[in-house]
Design a protein around this motif. Structure first.
Motif, PDB file in Angstrom:
ATOM      1  N   ARG A 124      -3.098  -7.521  -5.976  1.00  0.00           N
ATOM      2  CA  ARG A 124      -1.742  -7.685  -5.451  1.00  0.00           C
ATOM      3  C   ARG A 124      -1.175  -9.071  -5.758  1.00  0.00           C
ATOM      4  NH1 ARG A 124      -0.016  -3.595  -1.970  1.00  0.00           N
ATOM      5  NH2 ARG A 124      -1.556  -1.944  -1.818  1.00  0.00           N
TER       6      ARG A 124
ATOM      7  N   TYR B  16       2.167  -9.652  -7.984  1.00  0.00           N
ATOM      8  CA  TYR B  16       3.259 -10.473  -7.459  1.00  0.00           C
ATOM      9  C   TYR B  16       3.638 -11.563  -8.455  1.00  0.00           C
ATOM     10  CZ  TYR B  16       5.964 -13.478  -4.372  1.00  0.00           C
ATOM     11  OH  TYR B  16       6.964 -14.237  -3.822  1.00  0.00           O
TER      12      TYR B  16
ATOM     13  N   SER C  79       3.661 -10.698  -1.599  1.00  0.00           N
ATOM     14  CA  SER C  79       4.891 -10.242  -0.955  1.00  0.00           C
ATOM     15  C   SER C  79       4.629  -9.984   0.529  1.00  0.00           C
ATOM     16  CB  SER C  79       5.389  -8.955  -1.613  1.00  0.00           C
ATOM     17  OG  SER C  79       4.542  -7.868  -1.258  1.00  0.00           O
ATOM     18  N   LYS C  80       5.698  -9.885   1.282  1.00  0.00           N
ATOM     19  CA  LYS C  80       5.592  -9.553   2.707  1.00  0.00           C
ATOM     20  C   LYS C  80       4.903  -8.193   2.858  1.00  0.00           C
ATOM     21  CE  LYS C  80       8.368  -8.772   6.828  1.00  0.00           C
ATOM     22  NZ  LYS C  80       9.718  -8.702   7.390  1.00  0.00           N
ATOM     23  N   ASP C  81       5.257  -7.221   1.993  1.00  0.00           N
ATOM     24  CA  ASP C  81       4.626  -5.897   2.054  1.00  0.00           C
ATOM     25  C   ASP C  81       3.129  -5.979   1.794  1.00  0.00           C
ATOM     26  OD1 ASP C  81       7.005  -4.632   2.688  1.00  0.00           O
ATOM     27  OD2 ASP C  81       7.439  -4.053   0.628  1.00  0.00           O
ATOM     28  N   ASP C  82       2.723  -6.858   0.869  1.00  0.00           N
ATOM     29  CA  ASP C  82       1.295  -7.025   0.596  1.00  0.00           C
ATOM     30  C   ASP C  82       0.571  -7.558   1.819  1.00  0.00           C
ATOM     31  OD1 ASP C  82       1.454  -6.156  -2.061  1.00  0.00           O
ATOM     32  OD2 ASP C  82       1.855  -8.176  -2.810  1.00  0.00           O
TER      33      ASP C  82
ATOM     34  N   ILE D 208       1.445  -7.262   4.904  1.00  0.00           N
ATOM     35  CA  ILE D 208       1.388  -6.171   5.887  1.00  0.00           C
ATOM     36  C   ILE D 208       0.294  -5.171   5.506  1.00  0.00           C
ATOM     37  CG2 ILE D 208       2.666  -4.193   6.819  1.00  0.00           C
ATOM     38  CD1 ILE D 208       5.207  -6.014   6.619  1.00  0.00           C
ATOM     39  N   TRP D 209       0.191  -4.864   4.216  1.00  0.00           N
ATOM     40  CA  TRP D 209      -0.827  -3.914   3.727  1.00  0.00           C
ATOM     41  C   TRP D 209      -2.239  -4.402   4.057  1.00  0.00           C
ATOM     42  CZ3 TRP D 209      -1.801   0.763   1.925  1.00  0.00           C
ATOM     43  CH2 TRP D 209      -2.972   0.984   1.211  1.00  0.00           C
TER      44      TRP D 209
ATOM     45  N   HIS E 129      -5.485   6.483  -1.473  1.00  0.00           N
ATOM     46  CA  HIS E 129      -4.491   5.635  -2.129  1.00  0.00           C
ATOM     47  C   HIS E 129      -4.887   5.430  -3.590  1.00  0.00           C
ATOM     48  CE1 HIS E 129      -2.633   4.476   1.709  1.00  0.00           C
ATOM     49  NE2 HIS E 129      -3.869   4.433   2.171  1.00  0.00           N
TER      50      HIS E 129
ATOM     51  N   ARG F 182      10.015   5.410  -8.104  1.00  0.00           N
ATOM     52  CA  ARG F 182       8.773   4.784  -7.640  1.00  0.00           C
ATOM     53  C   ARG F 182       7.723   4.727  -8.749  1.00  0.00           C
ATOM     54  NH1 ARG F 182       7.836   2.991  -2.211  1.00  0.00           N
ATOM     55  NH2 ARG F 182       9.655   3.634  -1.057  1.00  0.00           N
TER      56      ARG F 182
END
Length: 192
Positions: free
Chosen positions: A31, A35, A45-48, A50-51, A106, A184
């Protein structure tokens, strides 16, 4: 660094092998590389971030080319999550009720989706979870991937690894905007 040592100990306490821990933690590097490729800057990233709660909670594992997460069935519809994101048949909900233990699968960026690699990963998961989490008693593998979008059958060659991967699953719901699948997967909208 100290925090990751604590997280590693959570995995070890469950009997997770050193190799599975290393493979699982490699998601941080993946990740970070994605990025930097996207932004030109090191970071996440913020999503990373959170993940990473899944890694922190010792609930996700990289087994072979895929990631597998302890999960409970969630229907992404008005009744299940409060939004009409997808639609599901009542028969499906009866067959696998909300809250049923499942394994959420995933597909990491760049994963080997050859039939042999996918079979190997599924075999590993089938052995791993009853041994490491016998209390979970998963009833099914679940995958919320855009790679399962049925419209890809019109875009990809019949023998593609993505289509062979998708054929392993029974589609139980779809998003309201199928063009979102193409965006996506390919990073842009596709007119068909």
């Amino acid at each position: 660094c100290c925090h990751m040592t604590w997280v590693r100990r959570q995995y070890e306490a469950r009997g997770v092998s050193h190799q599975v821990i290393l493979d699982t933690f490699s998601d941080v590097n993946l990740r970070a590389a994605l990025y930097e490729a996207k932004t030109g800057k090191p970071g996440l990233s913020k999503d990373d971030v959170i993940w990473f709660r899944h890694i922190h909670g010792a609930s996700i594992f990289r087994l072979g080319s895929l990631q597998f997460q302890l999960f409970e069935m969630v229907y992404l519809d008005e009744a299940g999550c409060g939004q009409a994101y997808m639609t599901f048949a009542p028969e499906q909900k009866a067959r696998l009720p909300q809250g049923t233990p499942v394994i959420n699968l995933h597909v990491p960026k760049g994963a080997d989706l050859s039939p042999a690699a996918v079979e190997h990963a599924l075999d590993q998961a089938t052995a791993f979870f009853p041994q490491v989490f016998p209390e979970h008693r998963a009833k099914a593998f679940l995958c919320y991937s855009w790679l399962l979008y049925p419209g890809l059958q019109e875009l990809l060659p019949k023998g593609s690894n993505i289509l062979q991967f998708a054929a392993r699953f029974h589609i139980i719901g779809q998003v309201q905007d199928p063009a979102e699948s193409i965006r996506r997967i390919y990073g842009k909208r596709c007119s068909r």
